[in-house]
Design an enzyme around this catalytic site. Sequence first.
Site, PDB file in Angstrom:
ATOM      1  N   GLU A  10      -3.103   8.785  -1.789  1.00  0.00           N
ATOM      2  CA  GLU A  10      -2.345   7.536  -1.633  1.00  0.00           C
ATOM      3  C   GLU A  10      -1.542   7.166  -2.869  1.00  0.00           C
ATOM      4  OE1 GLU A  10      -5.988   5.030  -0.406  1.00  0.00           O
ATOM      5  OE2 GLU A  10      -4.780   5.162   1.398  1.00  0.00           O
ATOM      6  N   GLU A  11      -1.119   8.178  -3.626  1.00  0.00           N
ATOM      7  CA  GLU A  11      -0.443   7.882  -4.884  1.00  0.00           C
ATOM      8  C   GLU A  11       1.012   8.330  -4.931  1.00  0.00           C
ATOM      9  OE1 GLU A  11      -4.424   8.192  -7.714  1.00  0.00           O
ATOM     10  OE2 GLU A  11      -3.138   9.929  -7.473  1.00  0.00           O
ATOM     11  N   TRP A  25       0.841  -1.200   0.000  1.00  0.00           N
ATOM     12  CA  TRP A  25       0.000   0.000   0.000  1.00  0.00           C
ATOM     13  C   TRP A  25       0.873   1.246   0.000  1.00  0.00           C
ATOM     14  CZ3 TRP A  25      -4.725  -0.565  -1.414  1.00  0.00           C
ATOM     15  CH2 TRP A  25      -5.613   0.494  -1.312  1.00  0.00           C
ATOM     16  N   GLU A  59     -18.631   8.030  -4.632  1.00  0.00           N
ATOM     17  CA  GLU A  59     -17.362   8.759  -4.600  1.00  0.00           C
ATOM     18  C   GLU A  59     -17.277   9.772  -5.739  1.00  0.00           C
ATOM     19  OE1 GLU A  59     -13.595   6.712  -5.906  1.00  0.00           O
ATOM     20  OE2 GLU A  59     -13.050   7.032  -3.815  1.00  0.00           O
ATOM     21  N   ASP A  70       0.556  11.014  -0.162  1.00  0.00           N
ATOM     22  CA  ASP A  70      -0.427  12.092  -0.097  1.00  0.00           C
ATOM     23  C   ASP A  70      -1.806  11.525   0.242  1.00  0.00           C
ATOM     24  OD1 ASP A  70      -0.678  10.783  -2.632  1.00  0.00           O
ATOM     25  OD2 ASP A  70      -1.855  12.475  -3.331  1.00  0.00           O
TER      26      ASP A  70
END
Length: 575
Positions: A201-202, A142, A426, A198
Amino acid sequence: MRSFSVLLTAFLFSCVDKFLGPTPIQSYISTESAIAKAGVLANIGPDGSKSSGALSGVVIASPNTNNPNYLYTWIRDASLTFKVIAQKVASEEDPTLRAKIDQFFLSQSHIQTLTNPSGTESTGGLGEPKFNINETQYTDKWGRPQRDGPALRATTFMLYANYLIANNNVTWVAKNLWPVIKLDLDYVQNYWNRTTFDLWEEIGSSSFWTTAVQHRALREGIALAEDLGQMDVIPGYVAQANNLLCFQQSFKHSSGGYITANTGTCRSGIDSNTILASIHVFDPAAGCDAATFQPCSDVALSNLKVYVDSFRSIYSINHGAAGNAAVATGRYPEDAYYCGNPWYLSTFAVAEQLYDAVIVWEQQQVINVTSTSLLFFRQFISDIGSGSYPASTSTYSTLLAAIKNFADGFVLINAKYTPSDGGLSEQVNRDNGTPLSAKDLTWSYASALTAFAARGGFIPASWGAAGLTVPSVCRSNPGPTASVTFNVYATTNPGENVFLAGSVPELGNWLPEKAVPLSSQNYPTWSATVTLPGYTSVDYKFIKKHNDQVIWSSDPNWSWQTPEAGTANLSDTWR
Ligand SMILES: *[C@@H]1O[C@H](CO)[C@@H](O)[C@H](O)[C@H]1NC(C)=O
Ligand SMILES: *[C@@H]1O[C@H](CO)[C@@H](O)[C@H](O)[C@H]1NC(C)=O
Ligand SMILES: *[C@@H]1O[C@H](CO)[C@@H](O)[C@H](O)[C@H]1NC(C)=O
Ligand SMILES: *[C@@H]1O[C@H](CO)[C@@H](O)[C@H](O)[C@H]1NC(C)=O
Ligand SMILES: *[C@@H]1O[C@H](CO)[C@@H](O)[C@H](O)[C@H]1NC(C)=O
Ligand SMILES: *[C@@H]1O[C@H](CO)[C@@H](O)[C@H](O)[C@H]1NC(C)=O
């Protein structure tokens, strides 16, 4: 005269309401508020209607289990969700929610103790972004660590702590809440200056959002520590809060009129990361302060315009809108997740920043236009110049009305793409506006609630943003070290000794004469324990030395990243 016109306006509004019914935005907010609140509560264990399997106080990101699977709990989403709930309790809007915060508190204080891929409670594990909903660690690959989580969680618990203190419950706060808050604040103090993934999550780099929320957390931590007499933590928090405020300034783009969301990427850096930061750090006592990026500051308004405009042409659903009209916005223009689409929470955040700005202008009875914010204001008055426009001027009234209307426009965009059952997913499809990706996203509902509250004039408590001075020199903070034992299985000839050379000063910067000697106590395993900076990439090789003769182990170099803190034990075999 003035009170007469106020009365007349009130009369006209009541006539409109009476004869024509509520305006579209009023009716959307009145139905969607209840749906959003129910949507949040449905996603909280143990009894939320859509969160079966989630333990008590655990917030699921979304009940969606497939394409995408969001049935996990993220520290960021959960903390922002409970920030909304804590605000409803602190403002006495809904005192019944207090029991939920107590459950959240118990859950998070347990999650803090879980050993996980980012470390343990004391070696960086607090930066772990997500957990299983049964409060176990998530071990797959992750984007970790994500260093905004501890700061956001601390902010939510401090909101609750301040409410309890105001209600004469200091003892419980000092004994129960403070230790949990302190762990998170110590984490921020120790690790803010290391790279982070960030909020999307990238990207592993430095992130404006993360820096801004960390700064806020330390500032309010200083005030809470003072209230609780925890004076020993204060000097460290003050030092790092000042460093964070200094570092925060470095994200300003040199010429684009916006804040670069993340360092070291090939993207433009235009990102709702920054809009979300401005609403999260809103402190009405700080006015339109630019250093803390207040919603009405000239840099934040300029940033908002650049950000919004970046979505005008790329989303088909925005085509045809006037150049100064509200449009649907997404995370960042280069987004490719589900092909890149508007997100409800991004569009609501724009509205919220504008409503927050309106709150301050109305409080201060003046709107200031500077060269930095000129293009933002020219959307509403095309020939306006820099200057200070007090409430007595027609410019002020025109701007205020136009900006409220602009803000409402963003809510109405989301209203337009909200399906008839009021559910908020979303994203919405950029070509036709149909809901996309995870259903019932908790954060989408929370973002609706905070935007609606801001429109209603909700004034959050101050967190200490007023009157700060940005240090003239930005200092870094290397943070804790790691104690690393290197072992190598190496047979040697008589007179030969094994050393460790590598890419950091502690390993002699590759110079054989500065290499670290290893002990042969457990021959043929040679070992040495070295203190290294935490979370740092290290390349190394072993060497054999005999008098002046040096033999290097063969290629490639060993390459490894040290843990955040604590200890590690490496075992290699000579090659
Ligand atoms: C917790 O949930 C994870 C993910 O669903 C599962 O793999 C694990 O077995 C569960 N552990 C316990 C103790 O229930
Ligand atoms: C203080 O608040 C906690 C958390 O809600 C509660 O359990 C406790 O009973 C309260 N104590 C007092 C004295 O109100
Ligand atoms: C650490 O802080 C210094 C000083 O503000 C800054 O130049 C550097 O980019 C920071 N690094 C990270 C990873 O935050
Ligand atoms: C407007 O500018 C004046 C003068 O610089 C300043 O004192 C005031 O705080 C500003 N107010 C706002 C709302 O920006
Ligand atoms: C090992 O690291 C040294 C120093 O950076 C470098 O000169 C060398 O090329 C590296 N070896 C390999 C095989 O990458
Ligand atoms: C470290 O690894 C070596 C070699 O595998 C082993 O002999 C030693 O017991 C380990 N030490 C610790 C503290 O785990």
